[in-house]
Design a protein around this motif. Structure first.
Motif, PDB file in Angstrom:
ATOM      1  N   LEU A  53      20.786   4.672 -50.291  1.00  0.00           N
ATOM      2  CA  LEU A  53      20.365   3.811 -51.392  1.00  0.00           C
ATOM      3  C   LEU A  53      20.788   4.450 -52.712  1.00  0.00           C
ATOM      4  O   LEU A  53      20.508   5.634 -52.952  1.00  0.00           O
ATOM      5  N   ILE A  54      21.476   3.670 -53.554  1.00  0.00           N
ATOM      6  CA  ILE A  54      21.784   4.119 -54.908  1.00  0.00           C
ATOM      7  C   ILE A  54      20.588   3.705 -55.749  1.00  0.00           C
ATOM      8  O   ILE A  54      20.450   2.538 -56.123  1.00  0.00           O
ATOM      9  N   LEU A  55      19.720   4.640 -56.001  1.00  0.00           N
ATOM     10  CA  LEU A  55      18.406   4.332 -56.560  1.00  0.00           C
ATOM     11  C   LEU A  55      18.475   4.304 -58.087  1.00  0.00           C
ATOM     12  O   LEU A  55      18.747   5.317 -58.735  1.00  0.00           O
ATOM     13  N   THR A  56      18.256   3.121 -58.658  1.00  0.00           N
ATOM     14  CA  THR A  56      18.328   2.966 -60.105  1.00  0.00           C
ATOM     15  C   THR A  56      17.507   1.763 -60.523  1.00  0.00           C
ATOM     16  O   THR A  56      17.315   0.828 -59.742  1.00  0.00           O
ATOM     17  N   ASP A  57      17.021   1.800 -61.759  1.00  0.00           N
ATOM     18  CA  ASP A  57      16.370   0.622 -62.326  1.00  0.00           C
ATOM     19  C   ASP A  57      17.213   0.024 -63.447  1.00  0.00           C
ATOM     20  O   ASP A  57      16.755  -0.824 -64.205  1.00  0.00           O
ATOM     21  N   PHE A  75      12.114   3.071 -39.771  1.00  0.00           N
ATOM     22  CA  PHE A  75      12.727   3.500 -41.025  1.00  0.00           C
ATOM     23  C   PHE A  75      11.796   4.393 -41.839  1.00  0.00           C
ATOM     24  O   PHE A  75      12.226   5.048 -42.786  1.00  0.00           O
ATOM     25  N   ALA A  76      10.505   4.426 -41.459  1.00  0.00           N
ATOM     26  CA  ALA A  76       9.557   5.281 -42.175  1.00  0.00           C
ATOM     27  C   ALA A  76       9.354   6.623 -41.492  1.00  0.00           C
ATOM     28  O   ALA A  76       9.112   7.627 -42.171  1.00  0.00           O
ATOM     29  N   SER A 126      13.334  -5.316 -48.919  1.00  0.00           N
ATOM     30  CA  SER A 126      14.097  -5.497 -47.688  1.00  0.00           C
ATOM     31  C   SER A 126      15.401  -4.715 -47.722  1.00  0.00           C
ATOM     32  O   SER A 126      15.898  -4.272 -46.685  1.00  0.00           O
ATOM     33  N   VAL A 127      15.975  -4.547 -48.921  1.00  0.00           N
ATOM     34  CA  VAL A 127      17.181  -3.723 -49.058  1.00  0.00           C
ATOM     35  C   VAL A 127      16.859  -2.277 -48.688  1.00  0.00           C
ATOM     36  O   VAL A 127      17.613  -1.613 -47.971  1.00  0.00           O
ATOM     37  N   VAL A 128      15.713  -1.788 -49.168  1.00  0.00           N
ATOM     38  CA  VAL A 128      15.284  -0.430 -48.858  1.00  0.00           C
ATOM     39  C   VAL A 128      15.078  -0.272 -47.349  1.00  0.00           C
ATOM     40  O   VAL A 128      15.626   0.644 -46.713  1.00  0.00           O
ATOM     41  N   ASN A 129      14.305  -1.177 -46.750  1.00  0.00           N
ATOM     42  CA  ASN A 129      13.963  -1.061 -45.332  1.00  0.00           C
ATOM     43  C   ASN A 129      15.187  -1.123 -44.429  1.00  0.00           C
ATOM     44  O   ASN A 129      15.366  -0.301 -43.529  1.00  0.00           O
ATOM     45  N   SER A 130      16.043  -2.134 -44.643  1.00  0.00           N
ATOM     46  CA  SER A 130      17.170  -2.358 -43.740  1.00  0.00           C
ATOM     47  C   SER A 130      18.208  -1.250 -43.839  1.00  0.00           C
ATOM     48  O   SER A 130      18.810  -0.863 -42.822  1.00  0.00           O
ATOM     49  N   SER A 166      16.805  -7.335 -38.088  1.00  0.00           N
ATOM     50  CA  SER A 166      17.590  -8.568 -38.170  1.00  0.00           C
ATOM     51  C   SER A 166      18.594  -8.507 -39.320  1.00  0.00           C
ATOM     52  O   SER A 166      19.766  -8.860 -39.176  1.00  0.00           O
ATOM     53  N   ILE A 167      18.127  -8.051 -40.483  1.00  0.00           N
ATOM     54  CA  ILE A 167      19.001  -7.984 -41.656  1.00  0.00           C
ATOM     55  C   ILE A 167      20.133  -6.987 -41.413  1.00  0.00           C
ATOM     56  O   ILE A 167      21.308  -7.267 -41.714  1.00  0.00           O
ATOM     57  N   ALA A 168      19.796  -5.821 -40.876  1.00  0.00           N
ATOM     58  CA  ALA A 168      20.825  -4.820 -40.604  1.00  0.00           C
ATOM     59  C   ALA A 168      21.856  -5.349 -39.615  1.00  0.00           C
ATOM     60  O   ALA A 168      23.048  -5.041 -39.731  1.00  0.00           O
ATOM     61  N   GLU A 169      21.400  -6.189 -38.675  1.00  0.00           N
ATOM     62  CA  GLU A 169      22.317  -6.728 -37.671  1.00  0.00           C
ATOM     63  C   GLU A 169      23.294  -7.736 -38.260  1.00  0.00           C
ATOM     64  O   GLU A 169      24.505  -7.620 -38.105  1.00  0.00           O
TER      65      GLU A 169
END
Length: 844
Positions: free
Chosen positions: A186-190, A10-11, A174-178, A148-151
Motif C-alpha cells: 500500500l502506498i499510504l498517503t492522504d 490479512f490481519a 477494501s483496498v487495504v484489505n484486498s 473476491s476483490i483480489a480474485e
C-alpha cells in the motif's frame, strides 16, 4: 462461532510475506515482517479481553496498525473519520477503547457491551456519517469480500496500490484489505490526486493501482491525467457512485491505449464493499452497465418492483442503531439494494433508478438521480434532492453554469413548474469525506436564509453594466463574462451601493455581496496603476512632462487581468468564449476608430486598420507605430487563446497555473535578449519582442504565496532593467509591477476613486483617441491637450459601452427561447419547437 484467526488472514497472516514491502510512505517503507511485529504489539496492548475499539481511520501507519491489531485480537472496531468527526458515534456507543492521533485511550478493562462473537467491524452507512445507524460486519464478511476483490482484480504480490480514498470509507478500506490479503504493498498517503506530491510519491513507489469515486475522476481531468506517464500502472478502479457512461468509455479507452485496465465496480457498505464489477474489456462497449456479480455472489431482480437483490458471504450481519444491537447475530440473509435494475441479453446488469430517492413534488413522482443523469447529458454536473418542504426540488450545480438554463432544463424534463425548482450554482458540490454527494448539505441550501437575498436591483445593476439579461443571485461577475474593461465600472458602482468591496468580489455570487458599513476608502492597485499609466502616456506624448513607460506597464497589467478574469475554473469551452469576447472588446473598437481616422483624416495606411502594421507596415517613419500597444496586445491574446484551445495546454495551465506563465516568460526572454541575433536581420513584431512582459503580469495574477511573489519580483527586477536603455523609464515599469505584486489596494478617497475609475475604465479608448487630439492642441497649451485627450477618450468609451450593452441585450434576447418568460415562468416548459427529454414521471 466464527474464528477470527481463521476468517481474517490479512490481519493475522502478515508475517507470511516476510520482507516484502507492505506500507510505502513518504518517510520510508515498512516490510510485512515489520508490520507483523507492530500489529503483534498492538494485539498485546489491547489485551485478550474483548472490547469495543473506536478507531479514527486516517491513512496513516498508526491507523493501519491499530485496525489490523484490533481485528487480529478479535476486538470489534468502530471505524470513524479522523479529526473529531466521530464524536457523535463515540457518545452514542460509548467505546471501551479509543485510538486516535493522541494514542490508545483505554477507558475500561472490561467491555461495557455484550459483543456478538462474529462482530468484527462497524461502519457508517453511505451518507449517514454522524448518525448512530451503523453496518455490522463479520470477520467472514471481510475475508470473503477481500478474497473476491483480489480474485477479479488479479492482485499480485508485486502490486502497489495508493490509498486515494479514506480508510474509514468502506471502498478505501477494501483496498487495504484486498491488497494486504494478496501480499501487495500500500502506498499510504492522504494527499489528493490533485496534489503534485501525490504523483511524485506514486511514481517513486512504482505505483500499479489506485481507486476513485466520480469526484476523483473530476480531479484527474483537471490535472491532466490522460497525459501523465505512469509506466507501472496496471489497473484503476471506480466505484462510490455512477460515473457517466461516456466517461467510463473514455477512461477505458485511455487504459487500453496506455496499457492499464479500468474496472467499474458497484457496491454498498452493507455488502462490505463490492457486489459487482464490469470486466474491463466490456467497458467501452457497455459503459452504462455495472457488470456481473463478484465471485461468490449472486443477483436477482425482484418481480414487480424491479429492485436488485444481492446474496453472498459478504452481506452484512445487519444494522446497529444503539449499543444493545451489538449483541445481535445475523438479522439479514440477503441485501435489498434499493436500486432498480435490468439484466441485459449479454448477462450484464444495469442500474436504471433508485427506489428510495423518489420524491413526490406537487403530485409528480420525481427520481432525482434521473434528473442528475439528464442534466449530465447537457453538460451540467449536479446533485438533486427533494427539499425539506416537500414542495420543491433542490439542484446543486457545479459552476460555471447559468442557473436559468439549469432550471429550464429541469422544468422541461420533469414537468415541474419553475417555482418548484431551486437551483444553486456552487464552485464545488457538497461531498462527504468519502467523495459521495452530501445530500443533507444540498437540502440545507434551500433552508430559509438568515438574511434576505440581495435586492433585485443589484442583479439589474449587473445586467446594465455587462449588457446582458437573466442575471440571478447565483451569478458572479466572472461567470457573466466580465473582464478588465467592465471591472472598473462595475466595482465603482457596486461600491456606491454596498460600501467597501472585498478583494474577491468579482468571483463571489451576487447573493454573497452584502452592504457593509463604510470604513476608510481604498483604491485597488490595478485600477490606480491603469489610471496613472494612461495619464503618463498622454502627458508624455503631449510634452506636458516626460515620464515614459506607461504603455509597457499597461501591457504587464493586461497579462495580470488576463490571468485574473479569464483563467477561472470554468470549462475550456467557456474559457475560450470569454477570452474571445474580451479580444473582441479590444480589437473591434480599435479597428473602428482607426478606420474612422483613415476615412476622415487620411491618417493611417491599411496595415494599421488590420492591426498588422508591425508585420506589414514600413520599418521606419510613418504613423502606423501609434498603435503598437494595441497590436501587441491583440496578437498576444490571439496566440494565448490558440494555445489554451489545445486540451493538453488547458490541462497544464490548470495543474500549474503559476508555472505555465513563468515558462512562457522564459520563452519570451529569447527575443527579449535576442539570443539568436534575429532582430538586425529580421523585423520582429512588437508582440514577439515584448510578450515576456505580458507573461510576467499573468504570473503575478497567479502568485498565491509569498514565494510566488518573490519569484515574480525577481523576474521583474532581472528582466526590465536594460530593456529600454532608459533607467527612468525602466524604473516606472519596475515600480508599477512590483506594486501590483505586493500591494492589493492603496489608501484613497471617494473623489479619487471616481476619477481613477473613469480613467482606468477608459484607458484603452484614451490611448486610441489621443493620437488625433493632442497634436492639434499641444502647441497652444500642453495641459489643455492632455485634458482634451482624456475627455475625448472617455467620451469614446461611453459610446462604445452603450453600443456593446445594447448589442449584448439583443444577443441575450435572441438566445432566450421564444415564448419563455424568464426563470420564474412555468409556461416556459410548453414552448413549441424545442427539444424535449424523452422520459416523463408518472402522476399518482
Amino acid at each position: 462461532m466464527t474464528s477470527a484467526l481463521h476468517a481474517a488472514p490479512f490481519a493475522h497472516n502478515l508475517s507470511a510475506f516476510a520482507d516484502r514491502p507492505a506500507l510505502i510512505t513518504a518517510a520510508g517503507t515498512i516490510s510485512y515482517a515489520e508490520l507483523a511485529d507492530r500489529v503483534g504489539a498492538m494485539v498485546r496492548r489491547l489485551g485478550a479481553r474483548r472490547r469495543l475499539v473506536l478507531l479514527e481511520g486516517g491513512n496513516s501507519v498508526d491507523a493501519v496498525v491499530a485496525y489490523l491489531g484490533a481485528l487480529a485480537g478479535n476486538h470489534p472496531v468502530l471505524l470513524v473519520p479522523p479529526g473529531g468527526a466521530g464524536e457523535a458515534l463515540a457518545a452514542a456507543y460509548d467505546p471501551d477503547v479509543v485510538i486516535g492521533p493522541a494514542g490508545v485511550d483505554v477507558r475500561r478493562a472490561e467491555s461495557a457491551h455484550d459483543l456478538h462473537p462474529d462482530l468484527a467491524l462497524l461502519l457508517s452507512t453511505s451518507g449517514s456519517t454522524g448518525s448512530p445507524k451503523l453496518v455490522r460486519l463479520s470477520h467472514e464478511n471481510l475475508r470473503a469480500n477481500a478474497e473476491s476483490i483480489a480474485e477479479y482484480l488479479g492482485i499480485r504480490p508485486d502490486d502497489r496500490a495508493a490509498t486515494t480514498l479514506p480508510m474509514h470509507y468502506c471502498y478505501g478500506l477494501s483496498v487495504v484489505n484486498s491488497h494486504l490479503l494478496a501480499g501487495a504493498a500500500l502506498i499510504l498517503t492522504d494527499l489528493s490526486v490533485a496534489d503534485a506530491g501525490f504523483w511524485e510519491l506514486f511514481r517513486a513507489a512504482r505505483g500499479t493501482a489506485f481507486a476513485g469515486v466520480p469526484y476523483t475522476f473530476d480531479l484527474l481531468d483537471r490535472v491532466g491525467f490522460a497525459e501523465m506517464r505512469l509506466p507501472h500502472l496496471r489497473y484503476v478502479t471506480q466505484a462510490g457512485g455512477r460515473l457517466a457512461p461516456e466517461r467510463v468509455a473514455r477512461h477505458a479507452a485511455l487504459g487500453r491505449r496506455d496499457g492499464w485496465r479500468f474496472f467499474v465496480m458497484y457496491g454498498q457498505t452493507e455488502a462490505t464493499a463490492r457486489m459487482a464489477y464490469l470486466p474491463p474489456e466490456l467497458a467501452e462497449s457497455r459503459p452504462s452497465a455495472i457488470g456481473v456479480p463478484i465471485p461468490g455472489g449472486s443477483f436477482r431482480i425482484e418481480a414487480g418492483t424491479g429492485e436488485l437483490v444481492y446474496s453472498g458471504p459478504n452481506v452484512m450481519l445487519g444494522y446497529a442503531e444503539r449499543p444493545a444491537d451489538l449483541a445481535l447475530g445475523r438479522t439479514v440473509e440477503e441485501l435489498r439494494t434499493g436500486d432498480l435494475a435490468r439484466l441485459g441479453d449479454d448477462g450484464l446488469y444495469e442500474i436504471v433508478g433508485r427506489r428510495s430517492r423518489f420524491v413526490k413534488i406537487l403530485g409528480l413522482r420525481i427520481d432525482p438521480q434521473q434528473v442528475e443523469v439528464l442534466l449530465d447529458r447537457h453538460g451540467v454536473t449536479a446533485y438533486c434532492v427533494g427539499g425539506t418542504s416537500g414542495e420543491d426540488l433542490v439542484v446543486a450545480a457545479r459552476g460555471p453554469v447559468d442557473p436559468v438554463l439549469v432550471r429550464r432544463l429541469v422544468t422541461e424534463g420533469c414537468g415541474l413548474p419553475a417555482r418548484a425548482v431551486r437551483v444553486h450554482v456552487l464552485d464545488e458540490l457538497p461531498r462527504l469525506p468519502s467523495g459521495k454527494p452530501d445530500h443533507q448539505a444540498i437540502r440545507a441550501l434551500a433552508a430559509p436564509a438568515a438574511e434576505p437575498d440581495p435586492p433585485r436591483d443589484l442583479c439589474r445593476l449587473f445586467e446594465d453594466v455587462l449588457g446582458t439579461t437573466g442575471v440571478t443571485p447565483d451569478h458572479s461577475f466572472v461567470r457573466l463574462g466580465g473582464d478588465s474593461l467592465s471591472y472598473v465600472d462595475m466595482s465603482l458602482r457596486l461600491e456606491r451601493v454596498l460600501g467597501h468591496l472585498p478583494p474577491d468580489w468579482h468571483t463571489r455570487p451576487i447573493r454573497d455581496l452584502r452592504p457593509v458599513e463604510r470604513g476608510r476608502r481604498s483604491l485597488e492597485t490595478s485600477v490606480a496603476l491603469r489610471a496613472v499609466a494612461i495619464v503618463l502616456i498622454v502627458g508624455t506624448h503631449a510634452t506636458l512632462f516626460n515620464v515614459s513607460g506607461g504603455a509597457h506597464l499597461l501591457l504587464g497589467m493586461a497579462g495580470f487581468n488576463f490571468g485574473r478574469f479569464h483563467l477561472t475554473t470554468a470549462g475550456r469551452t467557456e474559457r475560450l468564449r470569454h477570452v474571445a469576447a474580451g479580444l473582441g472588446r479590444v480589437a473591434v473598437p480599435s479597428v473602428a476608430w482607426i478606420g474612422a481616422a483613415i476615412v476622415l483624416l487620411g491618417a493611417y495606411e491599411w496595415p494599421s486598420l488590420l492591426l498588422l502594421n508591425s508585420f506589414l507596415g514600413p520599418r521606419e517613419g510613418g504613423t502606423g507605430w501609434h498603435f503598437w500597444f494595441v497590436e501587441a496586445l491583440v496578437h498576444i491574446l490571439v496566440v494565448v487563446t490558440a494555445l489554451l484551445a489545445v486540451p493538453a495546454v488547458d490541462r497544464l495551465e490548470r495543474r500549474w497555473p503559476f508555472g505555465l506563465p513563468l515558462g512562457i516568460m522564459a520563452l519570451g526572454l529569447v527575443t527579449r535578449y535576442d539570443l539568436f541575433d534575429l532582430h538586425p536581420q529580421h523585423h520582429l513584431p512588437s508582440a514577439v519582442r515584448i510578450f515576456w512582459l505580458f507573461a510576467i503580469g499573468w504570473a503575478a495574477a497567479k502568485a498565491t504565496t509569498r514565494w510566488h511573489r518573490l519569484v515574480v519580483t525577481a523576474a521583474i527586477a532581472g528582466t526590465v532593467p536594460g530593456y529600454f536603455g532608459d533607467p527612468k523609464r525602466e524604473a516606472v515599469v519596475v515600480a508599477g509591477l512590483v506594486l501590483l505584486v505586493w500591494v492589493a489596494s492603496l489608501p484613497s478617497t471617494g473623489a479619487v476613486n471616481r476619477i481613477a475609475a473613469v480613467l482606468a475604465g477608459a484607458s484603452l479608448y484614451i490611448y486610441l483617441v489621443h493620437w488625433q487630439v493632442y497634436p492639434r492642441l499641444d502647441h497652444h497649451n500642453a495641459l489643455l491637450a492632455v485634458v482634451a485627450s482624456l475627455a475625448a477618450g472617455i467620451a469614446y468609451a461611453a459610446l462604445v459601452t452603450r453600443v456593446q450593452r445594447r448589442l449584448g441585450r439583443r444577443g441575450a434576447a435572441a438566445r432566450r427561447p421564444s415564448g419563455g418568460s424568464g426563470p420564474s415562468s412555468p409556461e416556459s416548459r410548453t414552448t413549441a419547437g424545442r427539444t424535449r427529454w424523452t422520459w416523463r414521471p408518472r402522476r399518482r
